[in-house]
Design an enzyme around this catalytic site. Structure first.
Site, PDB file in Angstrom:
ATOM      1  CB  ILE A  33      -0.942  -0.003   1.229  1.00  0.00           C
ATOM      2  CG1 ILE A  33      -1.886   1.211   1.222  1.00  0.00           C
ATOM      3  CG2 ILE A  33      -0.183  -0.039   2.548  1.00  0.00           C
ATOM      4  CD1 ILE A  33      -2.969   1.151   2.345  1.00  0.00           C
ATOM      5  CB  SER A  34       0.993   4.278  -2.091  1.00  0.00           C
ATOM      6  OG  SER A  34       0.915   3.541  -3.289  1.00  0.00           O
ATOM      7  CE  LYS A  35       6.747   7.697   2.754  1.00  0.00           C
ATOM      8  NZ  LYS A  35       8.201   7.967   2.767  1.00  0.00           N
TER       9      LYS A  35
END
Ligand code: SAH
Length: 250
Positions: A93-95
């Site tokens: 999951i992206s930051k």
């Protein structure tokens, strides 16, 4: 159906960073979840605002979408840290700060909502949920069936009518929804596939990680591509770290 983890974190008002407690068994905390996570989310959004995320639409979307619902129960305590986390099948999951940054690039110069948006790389569905608050329609493609299904499950609680989850190879784009006001990729390849440029509307913007340089020295950077009546204008911005863009489905 798998039960979503409850949110066990508590906001410690005396410290700038939220202190999180060890996760109790999910079952014991199925009530009062909203209140706790809302406070910790507010803290995350405040930190992002301090780092320069100022667009009120994006701030509101980040405050609203419950990121802890998109990660596995063992990682719930880290859901509001500015970090990428594993979501299974080797993906992440992206930051939050990267989601916010890319959203700001897409929304820049647009008043009100974006029109139709194409997202390549649904993953767990978090960014797709954020985008659904910023756009009229979102088409999000994932090439791994396991994640496509996980995203569907994760997003059920939101009941978003304007978000369309698609299983397929995003390198081909999704011609049926074209032209898009914006295209955003959450996985990085060597170059932007021509299909994406073809499916972008004139006046539309594409934001994607791309490799710059060659061989071992190659590094990913954020590419912003604007499509105008005269052609495309591109700028390469800061370095980023995304999972690789792959072709085909699995
Ligand atoms: N958007 C997610 C990030 C997912 S990571 C978030 O909210 O955090 C990037 C995803 O891109 C991975 O799930 C990976 O499987 C997917 N991906 C890579 N190449 C792809 C392709 N050609 N088409 C569709 N999805 C792709």
């Amino acid at each position: 159906m798998k039960e979503r983890p409850s949110f066990p974190a508590q906001l410690n008002r005396s410290s700038a960073r939220p202190k999180v407690q060890a996760a109790p068994a999910a079952k014991t905390l199925s009530h009062g979840v909203g209140l706790d996570s809302s406070a910790v989310r507010l803290n995350m959004v405040a930190r992002l605002s301090k780092q320069g995320v100022t667009d009120a639409r994006i701030v509101a979307a980040l405050q609203e979408i419950e990121r802890h619902r998109f990660v596995d129960s063992a990682l719930v305590n880290q859901a509001y840290e500015d970090t990428s986390l594993p979501i299974g099948l080797g993906q992440t999951i992206s930051k939050p700060s990267v989601v916010a940054r890319m959203a700001e690039l897409l929304c820049h110069g647009v008043s009100g909502k974006l029109g139709r948006v194409l997202e390549i790389g649904t993953g767990c569905g978090y960014q797709a949920a954020v985008l659904s608050r910023l756009a009229d329609e979102v088409y999000s493609i994932e090439r791994l069936r396991g994640l496509h299904e996980k995203a569907r499950e994760n997003l059920r609680y939101l009941r978003v009518a304007n978000l369309h989850l698609l299983f397929g190879d995003g390198m081909l784009g999704y011609a049926k929804g074209a032209p898009y006001a914006a295209i955003i990729a959450a996985a990085g390849g060597e170059a932007v596939p021509q299909a994406w440029i073809d499916q972008l509307a004139v006046g539309g913007r594409l934001v994607a990680p791309v490799l710059k340089g060659a061989g071992h020295g190659a590094q990913q950077a954020l590419l912003v591509l604007d499509k105008t009546a005269q052609g495309v204008r591109q700028s390469v911005l800061e370095s980023v770290h995304f999972v690789p863009l792959k072709s085909g489905v699995a």
